[in-house]
Design a protein around this motif. Structure first.
Motif, PDB file in Angstrom:
ATOM      1  N   ARG A  67       6.427  74.971  10.944  1.00  0.00           N
ATOM      2  CA  ARG A  67       5.371  73.970  11.166  1.00  0.00           C
ATOM      3  C   ARG A  67       4.052  74.622  11.554  1.00  0.00           C
ATOM      4  NH1 ARG A  67       9.759  71.827  13.013  1.00  0.00           N
ATOM      5  NH2 ARG A  67       9.654  72.402  15.195  1.00  0.00           N
ATOM      6  N   PRO A  76      -0.088  71.887   4.611  1.00  0.00           N
ATOM      7  CA  PRO A  76       1.161  72.132   5.342  1.00  0.00           C
ATOM      8  C   PRO A  76       2.392  71.868   4.472  1.00  0.00           C
ATOM      9  CG  PRO A  76      -0.332  70.786   6.646  1.00  0.00           C
ATOM     10  CD  PRO A  76      -0.905  70.865   5.266  1.00  0.00           C
TER      11      PRO A  76
ATOM     12  N   LYS B  81       2.880  58.532  17.769  1.00  0.00           N
ATOM     13  CA  LYS B  81       1.786  59.285  18.372  1.00  0.00           C
ATOM     14  C   LYS B  81       0.475  58.575  18.043  1.00  0.00           C
ATOM     15  CE  LYS B  81       4.194  63.738  18.066  1.00  0.00           C
ATOM     16  NZ  LYS B  81       5.196  63.369  19.021  1.00  0.00           N
ATOM     17  N   LEU B  82      -0.465  58.652  18.960  1.00  0.00           N
ATOM     18  CA  LEU B  82      -1.683  57.834  18.803  1.00  0.00           C
ATOM     19  C   LEU B  82      -2.400  58.126  17.485  1.00  0.00           C
ATOM     20  CD1 LEU B  82      -3.548  55.707  19.968  1.00  0.00           C
ATOM     21  CD2 LEU B  82      -4.818  57.530  21.110  1.00  0.00           C
ATOM     22  N   THR B  83      -2.562  59.410  17.175  1.00  0.00           N
ATOM     23  CA  THR B  83      -3.241  59.748  15.923  1.00  0.00           C
ATOM     24  C   THR B  83      -2.459  59.186  14.733  1.00  0.00           C
ATOM     25  OG1 THR B  83      -4.098  61.747  16.940  1.00  0.00           O
ATOM     26  CG2 THR B  83      -4.127  61.657  14.538  1.00  0.00           C
ATOM     27  N   GLY B  84      -1.137  59.229  14.853  1.00  0.00           N
ATOM     28  CA  GLY B  84      -0.299  58.674  13.792  1.00  0.00           C
ATOM     29  C   GLY B  84      -0.511  57.174  13.643  1.00  0.00           C
ATOM     30  N   ARG B  85      -0.620  56.492  14.769  1.00  0.00           N
ATOM     31  CA  ARG B  85      -0.829  55.041  14.722  1.00  0.00           C
ATOM     32  C   ARG B  85      -2.185  54.714  14.108  1.00  0.00           C
ATOM     33  NH1 ARG B  85      -1.109  52.408  20.260  1.00  0.00           N
ATOM     34  NH2 ARG B  85      -3.205  51.667  19.804  1.00  0.00           N
ATOM     35  N   LEU B 408      -5.317  68.670   8.923  1.00  0.00           N
ATOM     36  CA  LEU B 408      -3.939  68.437   8.485  1.00  0.00           C
ATOM     37  C   LEU B 408      -3.002  69.468   9.126  1.00  0.00           C
ATOM     38  CD1 LEU B 408      -4.008  66.157   6.446  1.00  0.00           C
ATOM     39  CD2 LEU B 408      -3.455  67.777   4.642  1.00  0.00           C
ATOM     40  N   GLN B 410      -3.493  71.084  11.893  1.00  0.00           N
ATOM     41  CA  GLN B 410      -3.355  70.782  13.325  1.00  0.00           C
ATOM     42  C   GLN B 410      -2.436  69.577  13.544  1.00  0.00           C
ATOM     43  OE1 GLN B 410      -4.122  72.736  15.538  1.00  0.00           O
ATOM     44  NE2 GLN B 410      -5.465  74.081  14.377  1.00  0.00           N
ATOM     45  N   MET B 411      -2.525  68.596  12.669  1.00  0.00           N
ATOM     46  CA  MET B 411      -1.656  67.423  12.801  1.00  0.00           C
ATOM     47  C   MET B 411      -0.203  67.804  12.556  1.00  0.00           C
ATOM     48  SD  MET B 411      -3.728  64.088  11.494  1.00  0.00           S
ATOM     49  CE  MET B 411      -4.366  64.574   9.933  1.00  0.00           C
ATOM     50  N   ARG B 412      -0.005  68.744  11.643  1.00  0.00           N
ATOM     51  CA  ARG B 412       1.354  69.217  11.380  1.00  0.00           C
ATOM     52  C   ARG B 412       1.912  69.896  12.625  1.00  0.00           C
ATOM     53  NH1 ARG B 412       5.902  68.786  10.287  1.00  0.00           N
ATOM     54  NH2 ARG B 412       7.160  70.437   9.395  1.00  0.00           N
ATOM     55  N   ARG B 413       1.106  70.750  13.220  1.00  0.00           N
ATOM     56  CA  ARG B 413       1.561  71.458  14.414  1.00  0.00           C
ATOM     57  C   ARG B 413       1.859  70.500  15.554  1.00  0.00           C
ATOM     58  NH1 ARG B 413      -2.949  76.186  13.675  1.00  0.00           N
ATOM     59  NH2 ARG B 413      -1.652  77.605  12.471  1.00  0.00           N
ATOM     60  N   ALA B 414       1.105  69.397  15.602  1.00  0.00           N
ATOM     61  CA  ALA B 414       1.309  68.413  16.678  1.00  0.00           C
ATOM     62  C   ALA B 414       2.417  67.427  16.319  1.00  0.00           C
ATOM     63  CB  ALA B 414      -0.003  67.687  16.961  1.00  0.00           C
ATOM     64  N   ILE B 416       2.508  65.222  14.022  1.00  0.00           N
ATOM     65  CA  ILE B 416       2.039  63.898  13.612  1.00  0.00           C
ATOM     66  C   ILE B 416       2.330  63.653  12.137  1.00  0.00           C
ATOM     67  CG2 ILE B 416      -0.065  62.531  13.270  1.00  0.00           C
ATOM     68  CD1 ILE B 416      -0.953  64.041  15.980  1.00  0.00           C
TER      69      ILE B 416
ATOM     70  N   ASP C 282      -2.342  62.492  22.161  1.00  0.00           N
ATOM     71  CA  ASP C 282      -1.323  63.265  21.431  1.00  0.00           C
ATOM     72  C   ASP C 282      -1.822  64.675  21.149  1.00  0.00           C
ATOM     73  OD1 ASP C 282      -2.795  63.361  18.959  1.00  0.00           O
ATOM     74  OD2 ASP C 282      -2.054  61.362  18.443  1.00  0.00           O
ATOM     75  N   GLY C 283      -0.938  65.491  20.601  1.00  0.00           N
ATOM     76  CA  GLY C 283      -1.230  66.910  20.432  1.00  0.00           C
ATOM     77  C   GLY C 283      -2.473  67.184  19.606  1.00  0.00           C
ATOM     78  N   PHE C 284      -2.690  66.370  18.611  1.00  0.00           N
ATOM     79  CA  PHE C 284      -3.865  66.542  17.744  1.00  0.00           C
ATOM     80  C   PHE C 284      -5.147  66.218  18.509  1.00  0.00           C
ATOM     81  CE2 PHE C 284      -6.796  64.626  14.562  1.00  0.00           C
ATOM     82  CZ  PHE C 284      -7.043  65.769  13.823  1.00  0.00           C
TER      83      PHE C 284
END
Lengths: 426, 417, 404
Positions: A67, A76, B81-85, B408, B410-414, B416, C282-284
């Motif tokens: 990841r 990714p 996750k908030l960014t996901g929402r 993208l 960074q979102m993968r690492r988190a 999301i 969240d992490g992002f």
């Protein structure tokens, strides 16, 4: 004796057939139950020298380095993470959830066929599945179990959670990087993980050799904090014990004879380090066109290089700056090489990847991966005259060798693979 | 290429396994643009189910997943996750339809219930498929397909006929595969297309909830009618009195002589054997009590059994194709019992181009099933294979929502995407 | 013959190692029982005998030398004299391994290169650690440890995020090369025990330092991007920094990767209002807003000691550790419990503390048995006992400054 690879740099050391080539560890069987950098790099080192490594990843997610990236074109993809691809070449990859009874059982069967287990989970993690060292020792007395953790398997901080930044902090490594007064800097790229991995593979080799004498396996407890302290930050203990001296942060320089610093030039930075007086003298000659410049000759304060390094370094830096800032790294480097001055450029990463010297040595190798395509990878820094290093296969895709390992070696009927998959075991 | 029927309709699918994905597939193959949202790493449950080519489990090559997800764009997203929402909400804003089959309450807990989403997109049609619907005492029950199927009532009558006669003490069976889930997908697609058609006129969105139990119950045809007559259909009673599944030389053939003229035709097809002339094997007697509530006498039951045995003695001399042809020619209902192999080699299905081939980057070129309908103007067609996990993240998140590719990563690492 | 405790006992190493990389390599093997004979000469002392913390400028009293050369023997041989070369060849004949980290060609000039030595000792294992390797267009490059860290590109990333390059200022490339070297020698010993074959190993320090930077190199290969100075940034993690604490130059490292860890962190620090803000949810988002978050976290840590913060957060399952200075590590209960530093008596400088072996082996632990040698301390043992030279011969060579 020759170490020089063939005509095509980078190609010669790549063996054409993956399983054939013989290295100094041929015949050693390793199971890796590791994640991210430390354990995977440790077993990569062993795989490179011919050991057979079976990497066990959790189903679905796989190794967390998948990841992490970097990803080609920043897109990714779990089979295209550069970190994963680099750390896991030359291995077989299987998926297994050792949290299931069947998974734990299959894991034990893998260990029954192995010489070494390398893992980097929190102390006690394997015990939860009946796979702690005491139990493994009972069943597999010849097995070598190498565990890499932040603080080791014993001691009051044994259960502390720690990432690379925390290990580097506790080891005292961070306190000596950075500028005085500002926050200490952690060495980038989780370097402590690599150093603990190198330590672990070294210790594991000691155990492999020791087993010839004793007939027994053993547990190797590798603490990342201790590796960093033992090999780097702790070496100066006696400077404190005897003289009360402690190394702290000094920004872009070290408190040593001038020059010992990273200084900016026209297009980047130069490492200006001259341990021997004559090296510095030759540079001053270059600067002054055959003799040291007047500002240097006329100022007696600069003559004692140790004192100059401690007290007048900023002043001297400023004196050098106009010349440095009007020359590029390559110009300075060339002048220095012509005049036997050991200053070196601080390379950008692309300058390393495209470096003439490293490429002429065949250091980088190209390798095809079914998903990520053909990429250039760093090779191996050790060149064996008799048992050369080989890059035999690209990093496995998730569960790529499930059939080969589970069916071929553990005797699982092929039709059961789908059931094991649906049950989340593999 | 001619336009497809649902061209321009934008569907968001946040569903897994069979019912929701099949519903969205029906729409995708008719031209709707479906964006399928899957959880990062794991993906849709059906990716783990197989069957897998060559028996090798592969997340991107499960047959069930490949079939159910043709024609879709695939993205990964964790809306907990908030960014996901936020991303989910942006996707909803650009969609006409949202299909989901999460357990009751999950969407509201994520802040993605219909009440919230309609403020983002007032014209949204949202369809929720759950085992027991969104209301009532069982709404929160956990239920796998097996549970839901038997809650639907059909299971109580399975297997009838030979199956029951051979093993009357065995438990009821669910119907093969996930047929109820497919039915649910069809029901949902019907409801959604109806709502979409309605929306064109009223310019307002709406919420559709589909209960799988109700879908299954509504497919029980005559059984409910019989109940009105005071008769509870069971495995013991659910079968045709004579005929049914009959052993033949190469398997089974189905013979259904429901009416007198069919019985006569079947007897003729068998070459008018002597036994068929006996009084006890006359059609009226053998069929006594059929579709009625009264129990028939034991001697009639014995005679039915004997009749079937005699039919079977005849049938065992021929293979199913031969029997099918001769019985049909004489005018009795008969049908072969097709295996999957029979379907794929069926001239009938081939002639109707029911078995298209689809190329998939991981699974290769495979035969798929087509659609049971043919449109004269707006053809049905599989335009693209099922997506690899997260295959269209970049297309959807970068090209449509404007995220950069580095974001993208960074979102993968988190976790999301 | 090896005991279980010291599994490499019986393996003799002729060690030409100088300064850092070579001595660390042989030191790792000495820890495990190998007999390492360090070749020195008073004509040109190992520069670590007169390192920057050698306050008294006495080569027998260097505090750093004491750590990296413990467990070794020292002999003094001037191999610019042919008679010295002859002595060393005798020693190699009864050794198993030769290690060196001179510039390429130095040993060859004296007839002590692998091709010469393998004639004396056919199954010899020899390892060399040249800075830039023995071949290639820059094989003649003069390098020091720190400049290798520059050449390999690592230093380019060391500095506050987006600011000027500072560099590691540490012999870390030497350590990486030494570990690679020790590992390779052990692999070669394994091969020799299997087949009877020795071999030559070249370990290019520049390449060693490069090989542990896979992530950055792959970024360049894949996306043509140079990372620049990184500060304490770790992709995908935030908070991830060293935060100020009570006291002079006291810092605590805190690292958070998952939402669970973030939740635990927020509860542990008393759920302040700012922690509930959506921009950290969240992490992002935490990654995007990390600078502001670092400031807020720093305000919380500032009033506490680094140990307090560590204990509080570790109890909650959050990764935290103090930035420990040397004096703190010597006193730290965990370092003491694990005996990370061990005391050793040195005949000239008294009781000192050296670092333990970087790993713990349950069956064959090895250990720190003897202090770093005085210059030529073991001449008598090596020349008299091992090489069985007469006292007259030894005295003569001492007089002639061959043994010097």
């Amino acid at each position: 004796m020759t170490l020089i690879p063939g005509d095509k740099p980078g190609a010669a050391s790549v063996a054409s057939d993956t399983r054939q080539s013989k290295g100094p560890l041929t015949g050693v069987k390793v199971v890796e139950y590791g994640d991210f950098i430390s354990a995977p790099f440790c077993t990569r080192l062993m795989a490179d020298l011919g050991a057979e490594v079976v990497k066990v990843e959790p189903p679905d997610c796989g190794d967390s380095s998948r990841r992490y990236g970097p990803f080609p074109q920043d897109s990714p993809h779990r089979e295209k993470s550069g970190l994963y691809l680099y750390l896991n070449a030359n291995k077989l990859g299987v998926t297994l959830d050792i949290g299931t009874a069947t998974g734990a059982n299959m894991f034990r069967q893998l260990l029954a066929q192995a010489d070494v287990l390398v893992e980097n989970h929190a102390p006690g993690h394997l015990d939860k599945f009946g796979l702690g060292y005491q139990s493994l020792k009972e069943h597999f007395p010849r097995l070598i179990v190498t565990s890499i953790t932040p603080f080791g398997q014993t001691g009051p901080y044994r259960d502390y959670k720690a990432y690379a930044i925390n290990c580097s902090a506790a080891a005292g490594w961070s306190l000596i990087v950075g500028e005085p007064g500002r926050e200490p800097l952690t060495p980038p790229l989780s370097m402590g993980h690599y150093i603990s991995a190198l330590s672990a593979s070294t210790a594991t080799m000691v155990a492999v050799i020791a087993r010839r004498l004793t007939g027994r396996g053993q547990q190797i407890d590798v603490s990342e904090v201790e590796c960093l302290n033992s090999l780097l930050s702790g070496v100066a203990a006696n400077a404190f014990v005897y003289y009360g001296r402690m190394r702290m942060r000094h920004g872009n320089r070290s408190p040593a004879a001038y020059p010992y610093a990273v200084l900016p030039c026209k297009d980047g930075y130069m490492w200006m380090i001259a341990i021997q007086g004559h090296e510095w003298k030759r540079f001053l000659d270059v600067l002054g066109g055959g003799k040291p410049p007047d500002w240097y000759e006329s100022d007696p304060r600069f003559k004692d290089r140790l004192k100059a390094g401690r007290e007048y370094a900023d002043e001297l830096d400023a004196r050098l700056a106009p010349w440095l800032m009007s020359h590029t790294k390559q110009e300075i480097f060339q002048l220095c090489r012509d005049n036997h001055i050991p200053f070196a450029p601080v390379n950008d990463i692309d300058e390393v990847v495209n470096n003439e010297h490293l490429n002429a040595r065949g250091f980088f190798v190209e390798l095809e991966h079914p998903e990520a395509g053909r990429l250039k990878y760093p090779g191996e820094p050790q060149k064996f005259s008799r048992t050369p290093w080989s890059l035999r296969s690209a990093a496995p895709t998730l569960g790529q060798h499930n059939e080969e390992v589970f069916c071929g070696r553990l005797g699982v009927p092929k039709q059961e693979l789908a059931l094991l998959r649906a049950g989340g075991v593999i | 290429m001619p336009p497809k029927a649902l061209q321009g309709l934008r569907v968001l699918e946040f569903a897994e396994f069979v019912s929701g994905p099949y519903c969205a597939k029906l729409m995708a193959d008719l031209g709707a643009e479906v964006i399928k949202i899957e959880p990062p790493d794991l993906g849709d449950e059906s990716r783990r189910r197989g069957p897998f080519p060559n028996d090798l489990p592969d997340q991107d090559a499960s047959g069930l997943f490949l079939y159910l997800n043709t024609g879709k764009l695939g993205v990964t997203l964790d809306p907990s996750k908030l960014t996901g929402r936020r991303i989910f909400e942006k996707l909803v804003a650009q969609a006409d339809i949202l299909i989901e089959n999460n357990p009751v309450g999950v969407m509201s807990k994520l802040g993605l219930g219909f009440d919230s989403l309609k403020t983002i997109n007032p014209k949204l049609i949202m369809a929720s498929i759950t085992p027991f619907g969104q209301s009532g005492p069982y709404a929160h029950w956990k239920s796998y397909y097996l549970n839901t199927f038997h809650a639907g009532g059909e299971g109580y009558t399975l297997p009838g006929g030979i199956g029951w006669q051979m093993y009357p003490e065995r438990p009821p069976l669910k119907a093969g595969g996930f047929i109820g889930e497919y039915n649910c997908g069809v029901a949902a697609a019907t409801a959604i297309v109806g709502a979409a058609f309605g929306c064109l006129m009223c310019e307002a969105g709406q919420y559709i909830e589909i209960s799988e139990q109700e879908v299954l119950a509504s497919l029980m045809r005559t059984d409910l009618g019989k109940y009105n007559d005071g008769w509870v259909e069971s495995r013991a009673t659910r079968s045709v009195p004579i005929g049914g599944f009959i052993h033949c030389k190469d398997g089974f053939v189905q013979l259904i002589p429901l009416w007198k003229h069919m019985w006569t035709a079947l007897v003729a097809a068998m070459g008018n054997p002597e036994w068929a002339g006996e009084a006890r094997f006359q059609h009226e007697r053998l069929m006594a009590g059929w579709q009625g509530v009264t129990r028939v006498s034991d001697d009639i039951l014995r005679d039915r059994e004997e009749a079937n045995e005699r039919i079977e003695q005849w049938a065992m001399q021929y293979n199913s194709e031969e029997i099918y042809t001769v019985v049909q020619r004489h005018g009795c209902i008969a049908a072969p019992v097709c295996s999957v192999a029979d379907l794929f080699s069926s001239k009938q299905l081939q002639a109707r181009e029911f078995i298209p081939e689809v190329e998939h980057p991981e699974a290769g070129c495979l035969k798929y099933l087509g659609a049971p309908y043919k449109f004269s103007e707006t053809p049905w067609r599989i335009d693209k294979p099922a997506p690899l996990l997260g295959r269209h993240n970049e297309e959807v998140y970068c090209n449509r929502l404007g995220y950069s590719r580095q974001e993208l990563v960074q979102m993968r690492r988190a976790g999301i995407i | 013959m090896a005991s279980a405790e010291y599994p490499l006992e019986g393996i003799r190493i002729t060690d030409f190692g100088q300064v850092w990389a070579g001595p660390i390599l042989s030191g790792l093997l000495a820890n495990m029982g190998a007999e390492v004979i360090k070749i020195e000469t008073r004509k040109r002392l190992d520069s670590v005998r007169l390192g920057p913390d050698n306050v008294e400028r006495d080569p027998e009293k260097d505090p750093w030398f004491q750590c990296i050369n413990r467990n070794k023997l020292s002999i003094t041989v001037d191999f610019s004299d042919e008679r010295g070369v002859a002595l060393l060849k005798k020693l190699v004949k009864i050794s198993h391994v030769v290690s060196e980290n001179f510039s390429p060609g130095v040993l060859k000039r004296h007839g002590l290169d692998y091709d010469s030595l393998v004639k004396i000792k056919p199954d010899l294992i020899m390892v060399a650690l040249p800075g830039a390797g023995s071949f290639g267009p820059m094989a003649d490059l003069v390098t020091y440890g720190p400049s290798i860290v520059g050449l390999c590109g690592y230093d380019r990333m060391v500095g506050y995020e987006g600011e000027r390059v500072l560099g590691m200022q540490q012999p870390y490339a030497d350590v990486v090369a030494a570990l690679y070297g020790a590992y390779s020698v052990l692999a070669a010993i394994n091969h020799q025990q299997e087949t009877g074959e020795g071999q030559y190993i070249e370990l290019c320090q520049w390449e060693a330092a490069t090989a542990v930077m896979g992530e950055a190199l792959m970024e360049s290969v894949m996306n043509g991007r140079n990372p620049g100075t990184l500060g304490n940034v770790q992709p995908g993690m935030a908070p991830h920094n060293n935060y100020p604490c009570q006291g002079q130059d006291k810092w605590v490292s805190i690292a958070i990767k998952t939402d669970d860890e973030w939740g635990a962190f927020c509860r542990a620090i008393g759920s302040p209002e700012w922690a509930k803000e959506e921009r950290f949810a969240d992490g992002f988002l935490r990654w995007q807003n990390r600078k502001e978050m670092d400031r807020l976290v720093g305000e919380w840590t500032r009033g506490r000691t680094h140990y307090e913060v560590t204990e509080l957060l570790q109890k909650a399952g959050v990764a935290a550790a103090p930035c420990l200075s040397m004096d703190e590590r010597l006193e730290d209960p965990h370092f003491q419990d694990r005996q990370a530093f061990v005391p050793i008596e040195h005949p000239v400088i008294g009781t000192g503390w050296v670092t333990s072996i970087p790993w713990k082996m349950s069956d064959t632990p090895g250990g720190v048995r003897t202090p770093a040698p005085l210059i030529g301390q073991h001449n008598q043992y090596v020349f008299g006992e091992l090489l069985k030279m007469s006292q007259d011969e030894i005295n003569y060579l001492v007089q002639e400054k061959v043994i010097y």
